[in-house]
Design a protein around this motif. Structure first.
Motif, mmCIF file in Angstrom:
data_model
loop_
_atom_site.group_PDB
_atom_site.id
_atom_site.type_symbol
_atom_site.label_atom_id
_atom_site.label_comp_id
_atom_site.label_asym_id
_atom_site.label_seq_id
_atom_site.Cartn_x
_atom_site.Cartn_y
_atom_site.Cartn_z
ATOM 1 N N UNK A 272 8.228 11.172 8.963
ATOM 2 C CA UNK A 272 8.404 12.336 8.092
ATOM 3 C C UNK A 272 9.783 12.961 8.264
ATOM 4 N N UNK A 273 10.281 13.003 9.481
ATOM 5 C CA UNK A 273 11.633 13.520 9.722
ATOM 6 C C UNK A 273 12.658 12.639 9.011
ATOM 7 N N UNK A 274 12.502 11.323 9.131
ATOM 8 C CA UNK A 274 13.429 10.396 8.469
ATOM 9 C C UNK A 274 13.361 10.552 6.950
ATOM 10 N N UNK B 93 0.850 -1.174 0.000
ATOM 11 C CA UNK B 93 0.000 0.000 0.000
ATOM 12 C C UNK B 93 0.894 1.236 0.000
ATOM 13 N N UNK B 94 0.637 2.132 -0.906
ATOM 14 C CA UNK B 94 1.395 3.368 -1.018
ATOM 15 C C UNK B 94 0.563 4.530 -0.497
ATOM 16 N N UNK B 95 1.147 5.291 0.400
ATOM 17 C CA UNK B 95 0.496 6.491 0.926
ATOM 18 C C UNK B 95 1.426 7.658 0.663
ATOM 19 N N UNK B 96 0.893 8.697 0.088
ATOM 20 C CA UNK B 96 1.638 9.907 -0.234
ATOM 21 C C UNK B 96 2.071 10.605 1.062
ATOM 22 N N UNK B 97 3.301 11.095 1.106
ATOM 23 C CA UNK B 97 3.764 11.807 2.306
ATOM 24 C C UNK B 97 2.941 13.066 2.554
ATOM 25 N N UNK B 98 2.363 13.626 1.496
ATOM 26 C CA UNK B 98 1.500 14.800 1.663
ATOM 27 C C UNK B 98 0.318 14.463 2.560
ATOM 28 N N UNK B 99 -0.283 13.291 2.356
ATOM 29 C CA UNK B 99 -1.407 12.872 3.193
ATOM 30 C C UNK B 99 -0.973 12.708 4.645
#
Length: 104
Positions: free
Chosen positions: A74-76, A1-7
């Motif tokens: 998100x930091x990583x 499953x791919x989730x956009x970092x924007x989300x």
């Protein structure tokens, strides 16, 4: 499953603010667009992340589990992107001699 970092960034902002309107202002997006993106993330994951009320939004158990993981993730990611860009930098130094340099 791919989730956009924007989300994930949107989710983190809503979780921190506890309010869609304030999160939308912070992210410089419209509140309806943010609501749509949150619903998209919840649909993608198959769970409800927030309990909505007139006083704001509270994280569900699933939302708390995700909220604990998203900020370090998100930091990583940001660090990985920065390291990748840094690794791609190449410094080229050139030297152009002139007739005056050769005479001396």
């Amino acid at each position: 499953m791919d989730v956009d970092t924007r989300l994930l960034r949107y989710f983190a902002a809503i979780a921190e603010e506890g309010n869609l309107t304030r999160a939308a202002q912070r992210l410089f997006v419209s509140q309806p667009a943010l609501t749509k993106q949150l619903k998209h993330l919840e649909s993608h994951l198959g769970v409800r992340l927030f309990t909505r009320s007139s006083t704001g939004m509270t994280l569900t158990d699933a939302g708390r589990a995700l909220a604990a993981r998203v900020p370090p993730l998100l930091v990583a990611w940001d660090e990985a992107v920065a390291e990748t860009r840094t690794a791609a930098l190449v410094l080229r130094v050139g030297f152009l001699s002139s007739a005056a340099n050769e005479a001396t």
